[in-house]
Motif scaffolding. Structure first.
Motif, PDB file in Angstrom:
ATOM      1  N   THR A 167       3.546  10.981   8.558  1.00  0.00           N
ATOM      2  CA  THR A 167       2.941  10.617   7.273  1.00  0.00           C
ATOM      3  C   THR A 167       3.886  10.992   6.142  1.00  0.00           C
ATOM      4  O   THR A 167       4.527  12.040   6.183  1.00  0.00           O
TER       5      THR A 167
ATOM      6  N   HIS B 170       1.038   7.701   2.906  1.00  0.00           N
ATOM      7  CA  HIS B 170       1.263   6.574   3.811  1.00  0.00           C
ATOM      8  C   HIS B 170       1.115   7.112   5.230  1.00  0.00           C
ATOM      9  O   HIS B 170       1.929   7.915   5.682  1.00  0.00           O
ATOM     10  N   TRP B 172      -0.037   6.613   9.417  1.00  0.00           N
ATOM     11  CA  TRP B 172      -0.135   5.713  10.571  1.00  0.00           C
ATOM     12  C   TRP B 172      -1.332   6.109  11.423  1.00  0.00           C
ATOM     13  O   TRP B 172      -1.628   7.288  11.598  1.00  0.00           O
ATOM     14  N   ARG B 183      -0.243   1.030   9.641  1.00  0.00           N
ATOM     15  CA  ARG B 183      -0.026   1.911   8.499  1.00  0.00           C
ATOM     16  C   ARG B 183      -1.112   1.672   7.452  1.00  0.00           C
ATOM     17  O   ARG B 183      -1.520   0.533   7.235  1.00  0.00           O
ATOM     18  N   ALA B 250       2.453  -3.179   9.256  1.00  0.00           N
ATOM     19  CA  ALA B 250       2.738  -2.457   8.015  1.00  0.00           C
ATOM     20  C   ALA B 250       3.480  -3.387   7.064  1.00  0.00           C
ATOM     21  O   ALA B 250       3.817  -4.526   7.404  1.00  0.00           O
TER      22      ALA B 250
END
Lengths: 427, 427
Positions: A167, B170, B172, B183, B250
């Motif tokens: 992340t 951000h 996943w 994502r 993503a």
């Protein structure tokens, strides 16, 4: 290997006349949510031999050139009001005009790397409208592309692969020392959200003109760490990327009243301020993340100004960082002799210096390394080709990260020293 | 009000001859870590009357123009192979050449807003090299600036102020349904890291051609939420922005083998896939964040394709979303009559539709609203000026977010319905 080809709009483009298409693209640029890759050109295109073809449409242009770090540099003398300086200027190559005003140039086969480039249209910089990938370095945007020439080369580490992804978070913290909220970028490795483990921390500092986004954007930190960790080459770790310019809360546009990139003067207060305020960073991180604390679980590294800051942090807090990385930036010997003696009295697992042979910082780096050798302080010097550039800093991170947190922690010496403030910094 | 002035390089620029400066800037663009705002020009400059001056240096250009959404649009007919469509084309104005090849244009006084613009140099798009702030909309980059014309106007909400800031991460997650890592962007409000509270969640979906970064980059979600929450106008909430295109992991460059923006066809599998895979998103979020669960704490909204997806998600999971926002995108009535009856049987706190009067989606939006009225289903229609543009979607988010999670939760009906799959979507 990345394929920058356009796969989705071929059909729609075929159905449009060229005039309508051009008009439509001009319109879609602003008024409506724009359609996908809009130029109808593939640029850059990576060819099977790892040469790269650049294309640009402009029937009116007289000269279209491409400049970028994939071309060999050429030395150029610049006169700064009497002071002459030799620069390695980026190479420039002409594109050749073909049918329909489409200009084209194909490079020599390239090594695996992340490359930057721009077009020069009649001498003025123009971004490649066929390539949505761009990076900002201080105030300069350029297009970018990555290329894996062979399995496992450095270009491969900068690309996104089918591996578990960490992340990347943009986090605000309070700095009582600087009396403001400040922004940091934090990488937590894949799995962090799913387990209860505690992780070692690398504090990673940018250069003058950079900000808390520099290492993640230009340095490809997340891709490098994801790939190294997936291969078992680096330990899972948290990477904390604070803003190292004490008078900036955050990157341009992310902070109140900070709209333009600023260059921190390395002789300004900035270094002092990062020493005084760094405990604010660490206490936030240790409070809000599952951190494996202690000397053997804590690393600091930085590039250029951030390298000097890392050096000063190691001097100021000699019992804190078991791993230190100085990338193209070091502290001075003079005034810090006793400080370095204290640093090495703690027996750091790694005191790593890296610099390019063409980098102006190399002289001071070598001088410090020789002094360390003379004193019997075990430091490592990693020499690379090239100068003071991101291409090197990505490599240094890739090398350094693999050396972190792998030794079995020895019982830390019971010595407690007062922190020692060092006074001076190199230019 | 932002000041885009150059404050740091004046001194250095003064010391350079123009020729050396130009060469230096060309060099710094690529070879070394570049110096700060490098053109020596202030552009854009916001004047005291809220007019804006644009400047561009190019002695060789014949015509320099600026185009952007700060200018009135003009209708233009485009021929798509026989099918004629009227577009609101962006306005274009000429810059006037002054001494030293510096071109300049000053706009009329502007309202508070986030604006996009580009230069056209002899007809070809060029980014403003004096302004580092840019946004990507699908495949198109433009320069941006924000302007607060008066306290509290919408431009103010898009700017960074001295208020507590949330985190933008951000992240996943695994989607077993889509058999891939994917994502998402997650906004957690200020204070999330420091307390133990549970927060309601807004799931916020992008349009066709967008990705998990669209709402945070173009939609200014973090700034809007930070400012609304600080003023007490919105409840602190988590905002989850997943990638709504089922075949993309993503955003371009963040995913394996996804280098170009793609437009998801609204009649493709994408809507079905988001319905089937949405539990993967929610279960990750509910597992890894401190979520206040349940109907009255869960909202879904989206723009364009994301609006249609939000509508379909409300139909497919009628007991899940107590707040639904359809921004410039709705589902069809036909085939969903029973589905909507079930949706409203749960008595959603808010079923909010928003659309611009010039938006092609308005006809279907109004038709759905009228059908809801006829059925006695309490939905809200928010009509704005303008079309299918981010300027509207930022407003809709600002309005919608203030209406969320404020009602005292009533005891949820004990009814459990099987999910109802609806089949068809509008274009």
């Amino acid at each position: 290997m990345p394929n920058f080809g356009i796969t989705n709009n071929t059909e729609i483009m075929k159905r449009l006349s060229l005039a309508a298409a051009v008009l439509f693209l001009a319109l879609s640029a602003m008024a409506q949510q724009a359609l996908g890759p809009g130029t109808g050109l593939i640029s850059p295109e990576i060819n099977p031999d790892n040469s790269v073809t650049f294309r640009y449409h402009n029937p009116k242009a007289k000269v279209v050139q491409v400049t970028g770090d994939f071309l060999p540099t050429r030395p150029i003398e610049v006169d700064f009001g009497g002071r002459k300086v030799i620069y390695d200027a980026p190479g420039v190559e002409d594109l050749k005009e073909g049918p329909g005003g489409v200009w084209e140039y194909t490079s020599a086969p390239l090594e695996g790397e992340l490359y930057s480039y721009s077009f020069l249209v009649d001498g003025k910089k123009v971004m490649d409208p066929s390539n949505v990938h761009q990076n900002r370095d201080v105030a300069t945007w350029t297009n970018i592309f990555t290329l894996s020439a062979k399995p496992g080369d450095k270009g491969w580490y900068y690309e996104v692969h089918n591996v578990p992804h960490g992340t990347v978070a943009h986090v605000w913290y309070d700095s009582p020392t600087l009396n403001s909220q400040r922004r940091m970028t934090v990488y937590t490795p894949a799995g962090y959200e799913s387990n209860k483990e505690h992780y070692p921390v690398l504090y990673l500092l940018h250069g003058s003109g950079g900000d808390e986004d520099a290492w993640s954007d230009l340095g490809r930190t997340a891709q490098i760490m994801d790939n190294l960790i997936a291969e078992g080459k680096a330990k899972p770790m948290i990477v904390v990327m604070p803003n190292g310019v004490w008078f900036n809360q955050a990157a341009p546009g992310a902070a109140v009243n900070n709209f333009q990139p600023t260059m921190a003067n390395s002789r300004s207060q900035s270094t002092i301020e990062i020493e005084d305020s760094f405990p604010d960073v660490m206490s936030f991180v240790e409070k809000h993340y599952r951190v494996a604390k202690g000397y053997h679980n804590t690393a600091v590294a930085g590039l250029s100004m951030g390298g000097r800051q890392s050096c000063m942090l190691s001097l100021h807090y000699p019992d804190t960082f078991g791993y230190v990385g100085l990338f193209s930036g070091v502290g001075t010997i003079e005034g810090n002799e006793q400080g370095f003696a204290k640093v090495f009295a703690y027996e750091p697992k790694l005191y790593f210096m890296a610099c390019g042979k063409a980098d102006g910082v190399m002289a001071n780096t070598k001088r410090l390394k020789e002094w360390f050798d003379f004193q019997g302080f075990p430091a490592t010097l990693y020499e690379s080709e090239g100068g003071h550039i991101w291409r090197n800093w990505r490599v240094y991170l890739t090398v350094f990260a693999q050396k972190l947190f792998k030794d079995t922690p020895k019982k830390q010496k019971a010595v407690r020293m007062s922190s020692n403030r060092s006074s001076d910094m190199e230019d």
